[in-house]
Design a protein around this motif. Structure first.
Motif, short mmCIF file in Angstrom:
data_model
loop_
_atom_site.label_atom_id
_atom_site.label_comp_id
_atom_site.label_asym_id
_atom_site.label_seq_id
_atom_site.Cartn_x
_atom_site.Cartn_y
_atom_site.Cartn_z
N VAL A 115 0.84 -1.19 0.00
CA VAL A 115 0.00 0.00 0.00
C VAL A 115 0.88 1.26 0.00
CG1 VAL A 115 -1.75 1.30 1.26
CG2 VAL A 115 -1.84 -1.20 1.20
N GLY A 116 0.56 2.18 -0.88
CA GLY A 116 1.29 3.44 -0.92
C GLY A 116 2.68 3.33 -1.52
N PHE A 117 2.93 2.27 -2.31
CA PHE A 117 4.27 2.07 -2.87
C PHE A 117 4.43 2.93 -4.12
CE2 PHE A 117 7.46 -0.63 -5.21
CZ PHE A 117 8.52 -0.32 -4.37
N GLN A 118 4.66 4.23 -3.90
CA GLN A 118 4.89 5.16 -5.00
C GLN A 118 6.39 5.39 -5.16
OE1 GLN A 118 2.33 8.61 -5.53
NE2 GLN A 118 1.25 8.04 -3.66
N THR A 119 6.87 5.24 -6.35
CA THR A 119 8.31 5.40 -6.57
C THR A 119 8.58 5.67 -8.05
OG1 THR A 119 10.47 4.33 -6.38
CG2 THR A 119 8.60 2.91 -6.89
N GLY A 152 13.13 -2.69 -13.29
CA GLY A 152 14.16 -3.70 -13.08
C GLY A 152 14.84 -3.54 -11.73
N ASP A 153 15.09 -2.29 -11.35
CA ASP A 153 15.72 -2.03 -10.05
C ASP A 153 14.77 -2.34 -8.90
OD1 ASP A 153 18.11 -1.23 -11.19
OD2 ASP A 153 17.51 0.87 -11.34
N GLN A 154 13.46 -2.09 -9.12
CA GLN A 154 12.49 -2.44 -8.08
C GLN A 154 12.53 -3.94 -7.80
OE1 GLN A 154 8.47 -0.86 -8.24
NE2 GLN A 154 9.12 0.75 -9.65
N ALA A 155 12.53 -4.73 -8.87
CA ALA A 155 12.57 -6.19 -8.70
C ALA A 155 13.84 -6.61 -7.97
CB ALA A 155 12.47 -6.87 -10.06
N ARG A 156 14.96 -6.01 -8.34
CA ARG A 156 16.23 -6.37 -7.72
C ARG A 156 16.22 -6.04 -6.23
NH1 ARG A 156 20.54 -3.54 -6.42
NH2 ARG A 156 19.75 -1.68 -7.50
N PHE A 184 4.55 -3.21 -10.88
CA PHE A 184 5.52 -2.47 -10.09
C PHE A 184 4.96 -1.12 -9.64
CE2 PHE A 184 8.19 -5.37 -12.56
CZ PHE A 184 8.97 -5.91 -11.56
N GLY A 185 5.65 -0.52 -8.67
CA GLY A 185 5.22 0.77 -8.15
C GLY A 185 5.48 1.89 -9.14
N MET A 186 4.67 2.92 -9.04
CA MET A 186 4.83 4.11 -9.88
C MET A 186 4.24 5.30 -9.14
SD MET A 186 1.96 3.21 -12.77
CE MET A 186 2.80 1.66 -13.10
N VAL A 187 4.45 6.48 -9.67
CA VAL A 187 3.97 7.70 -9.03
C VAL A 187 2.64 8.10 -9.65
CG1 VAL A 187 4.42 10.15 -8.65
CG2 VAL A 187 6.29 8.50 -8.47
N HIS A 188 1.69 8.47 -8.82
CA HIS A 188 0.42 8.98 -9.34
C HIS A 188 0.25 10.43 -8.90
CE1 HIS A 188 -1.15 8.20 -5.23
NE2 HIS A 188 -1.99 9.17 -5.53
N ARG A 189 -0.55 11.15 -9.65
CA ARG A 189 -0.84 12.55 -9.33
C ARG A 189 -2.30 12.67 -8.93
NH1 ARG A 189 2.68 16.45 -10.78
NH2 ARG A 189 1.01 17.97 -10.98
N ASN A 190 -2.54 13.42 -7.87
CA ASN A 190 -3.91 13.61 -7.41
C ASN A 190 -4.61 14.70 -8.22
OD1 ASN A 190 -3.55 11.75 -5.26
ND2 ASN A 190 -2.56 13.34 -4.04
N THR A 191 -5.91 14.57 -8.33
CA THR A 191 -6.73 15.63 -8.93
C THR A 191 -7.11 16.61 -7.83
OG1 THR A 191 -7.62 14.13 -10.60
CG2 THR A 191 -8.87 16.13 -10.14
N TYR A 192 -6.96 17.90 -8.10
CA TYR A 192 -7.27 18.90 -7.07
C TYR A 192 -7.72 20.19 -7.73
CZ TYR A 192 -2.52 20.34 -8.34
OH TYR A 192 -1.40 20.72 -9.03
N VAL A 193 -8.48 20.98 -6.98
CA VAL A 193 -8.93 22.27 -7.49
C VAL A 193 -7.81 23.28 -7.34
CG1 VAL A 193 -11.34 21.79 -6.91
CG2 VAL A 193 -9.89 22.98 -5.25
N ASN A 194 -7.88 24.35 -8.11
CA ASN A 194 -6.91 25.44 -7.98
C ASN A 194 -7.36 26.30 -6.81
OD1 ASN A 194 -5.34 27.82 -8.30
ND2 ASN A 194 -5.03 27.33 -10.45
N GLY A 195 -6.91 25.90 -5.61
CA GLY A 195 -7.37 26.52 -4.37
C GLY A 195 -7.39 28.04 -4.37
N PRO A 196 -6.30 28.71 -4.77
CA PRO A 196 -6.27 30.17 -4.68
C PRO A 196 -7.35 30.87 -5.50
CG PRO A 196 -4.06 29.30 -4.97
CD PRO A 196 -5.00 28.15 -5.16
N THR A 197 -7.89 30.19 -6.51
CA THR A 197 -8.92 30.83 -7.33
C THR A 197 -10.33 30.56 -6.83
OG1 THR A 197 -9.11 28.94 -8.84
CG2 THR A 197 -7.44 30.61 -9.36
#
Length: 301
Positions: free
Chosen positions: A136-140, A145-149, A165-178
């Motif tokens: 859980v939460g394995f963002q990288t 190949g290096d992950q497996a090793r 394998f793990g990867m990075v995800h981006r969250n969806t968010y509103v443009n708060g200041p606007t």
């Protein structure tokens, strides 16, 4: 101009509470920019004048980065560093205008979202009984190949097979200041609140804290009381201020950091002492804010 760069890096360290890694990154990007501007002007970097740092120099710098094969994301990061430096120079009265505001940020490359193949999905559906395990939460950003090793270095996983394998995800968010106020209310619809990742908040504690503040303010509105936010000198108050007042053009999700808290009027030189002083002030002013709410008969957190 190299003297102004040194002053700026010191400003980041002392006033923005930037880490050594962040300061080095700014130093690298800005040294590269100043070196390019100097080359274009036929000068040494130390001979550069403010007039050499105009829009043309910025556009030329971006063009050079493109020729070097840098990704748009990397070019955008370097441009952000230059913009921050130029805004600093303007505040210090070194330059009159901000040329960085006149140069568009390179658009990020659009990539297709990662997804499971049909075979991978079949494997998962056929093995719901429990012989597959998920981190859980394995963002990288580590290569697969290096992950497996690395994972096979863990005792018991020497012969492990990896479905995904793990990867990075981006969250969806509103443009708060606007759209958001410091109370996380939608400015055009005060009865609607945002919190957590959707508002541009990073971190479990920060998400929970913003949700708690939303609940307190929703309860206040239900009793006819106005919503309120903790002082900007507190951790959650500083995050609320960032979410609602950051530069909309460059808004990015953030955790609570000392760097977004309102600076001390007389900050100690030691980073540890500065952080301790910021923490002590935050606790004191949070207690005062809670006392004010309690005096009005409102819930406190």
């Amino acid at each position: 101009m190299t003297g102004h760069l040194k002053d700026f890096l010191k400003f980041l360290e002392l006033n923005r509470n930037a880490s050594a890694h962040t300061v080095r990154a700014y130093d690298s990007d800005l040294t590269q920019f100043l070196g390019h501007a100097a080359t274009e002007a036929g000068l040494e970097a130390r001979e550069l004048e403010p007039a050499h740092l105009g829009r043309a120099a910025l556009r030329s710098f971006l063009g050079a980065l493109h020729k070097q094969g840098l990704t748009r994301a990397s070019a955008a990061r370097k441009l952000a560093a230059v913009r921050t430096f130029l805004r600093y120079l303007r505040r210090e009265g070194v330059i009159e205008d901000d040329p960085g505001a006149l140069v568009a940020t390179p658009k990020r490359d659009v990539r297709m979202p990662a997804h499971l193949s049909e075979d991978e999905m079949s494997v998962l559906l056929d093995n719901l009984a429990g012989d597959h395990f998920s981190l859980v939460g394995f963002q990288t950003q580590i290569k697969w190949g290096d992950q497996a090793r690395v994972l096979r270095l863990i005792p018991g996983l020497e012969q492990a097979e990896f479905v995904r394998f793990g990867m990075v995800h981006r969250n969806t968010y509103v443009n708060g200041p606007t759209v958001l106020a410091e109370t996380w209310q939608v400015r055009k619809r005060p009865t609607l609140f945002f919190a957590g990742q959707m508002s541009g908040v990073e971190g479990y504690v920060e998400s929970a804290a913003s949700g708690l503040l939303d609940g307190l303010n929703a309860a206040a509105l239900a009793t006819g009381e106005p919503a309120s936010a903790p002082p900007r000198t507190t951790a959650i108050g500083a995050l609320a201020y960032y979410v609602s007042h950051a530069d909309p053009a460059h808004y990015e999700p953030s955790n609570i950091t000392f760097g977004i808290m309102q600076p001390l009027e007389q900050a100690p030189k030691s980073k540890k002492q500065r952080n301790e002083a910021l923490s002590a002030r935050a606790l004191s002013e949070l207690a005062a804010w809670q006392a004010t709410r309690a005096a009005r008969g409102l819930q406190i957190c």
